[in-house]
Design an enzyme around this catalytic site. Structure first.
Site, PDB file in Angstrom:
ATOM      1  N   GLY A 187     -13.812   2.361 -29.080  1.00 20.75           N
ATOM      2  CA  GLY A 187     -14.003   1.600 -27.902  1.00 20.75           C
ATOM      3  C   GLY A 187     -14.397   2.077 -26.659  1.00 20.75           C
ATOM      4  CB  SER A 188     -16.980   3.550 -25.957  1.00 24.28           C
ATOM      5  OG  SER A 188     -17.555   3.300 -27.239  1.00 24.28           O
ATOM      6  NE  ARG A 189     -20.142   0.800 -18.766  1.00 24.08           N
ATOM      7  CZ  ARG A 189     -19.770   1.084 -17.406  1.00 24.08           C
ATOM      8  NH1 ARG A 189     -18.525   0.763 -17.011  1.00 24.08           N
ATOM      9  NH2 ARG A 189     -20.301   1.679 -16.560  1.00 24.08           N
TER      10      ARG A 189
END
Length: 218
Positions: A187-189
């Site tokens: 989960g990240s960007r």
């Protein structure tokens, strides 16, 4: 026609193509599931452990999948699977496209254009959820690519759970468009900065596929 991939072999397990860097997380999980399944018939405790352990192992296999992609022919392609979170003009004339990756997305990131990696910088920081504005101060890896459009900046941002960014290629490496360049766990960007004059062809809320979704407009 897809570009060839020249990176080192990826981790693998039972014929499943997995992301490089998956082994430290995946192997203990799969081993625990396998042992508990073997002992389940003889031990009530092992049987109780087997179900959640197997479910967790299956989830890990899904998370660390690394499918082959037929790379789109275009100037700029998405570096990440996910959803476009924001599109913002920057003070220097560039445009930032932020792509949020949930734990359900493929987390292997790809080069948005062909070029040379001129910089790979790890920046320490916090671990705020990647969908928050404060996540801009999170731990991150800042990439710069020398491309036909000039300097392209890409930032991998760690999230509340994604506390490990794994670059695949070092500074000075020549990469093809859509080539795998790194992994962010859980989960990240990814932020992509387009040079002034490059028009964006995606919109907020749109789903993206790394190496496939076209980001710019002719």
């Amino acid at each position: 026609m897809p570009h060839s991939q020249t990176s080192a072999p990826r981790d693998s397990l039972a014929g499943v193509r997995l992301a490089r860097g998956a082994s430290p997380w995946l192997l203990p999980t799969v081993a625990t599931a396998a042992v508990s399944l073997l002992r389940a018939r003889r031990s009530g405790t092992a049987k109780a452990v087997a179900v959640p352990a197997t479910a967790l192992a299956a989830g890990m296999l899904w998370f660390f999948r690394d499918p082959e992609r037929e790379i789109t022919q275009g100037r700029v392609v998405s570096p990440a699977d996910g959803v476009v979170q924001s599109i913002m003009p920057w003070k220097d004339g560039r445009t930032r496209v932020a792509i949020f990756m949930s734990p359900l997305n493929v987390h292997v990131n790809r080069a948005p254009l062909a070029g040379t990696v001129t910089s790979v910088e790890h920046v320490p920081g916090g671990f705020v959820p990647a969908f928050n504005k404060e996540s801009e101060n999170n731990e991150r890896v800042v990439w710069h690519f020398d491309t036909e459009l000039g300097d392209i900046e890409m930032i991998q941002i760690a999230g509340a759970v994604a506390r490990r960014i794994v670059p695949y290629v070092p500074q000075g490496t020549k990469v093809e468009q859509g080539e795998r360049v790194g992994l962010i766990r859980f989960g990240s960007r990814v932020d992509l900065y387009l040079p002034e004059g490059v028009e964006v062809d995606v919109e907020v809320g749109q789903k993206t596929v790394a190496g496939v979704t076209r980001i710019d407009r002719d």
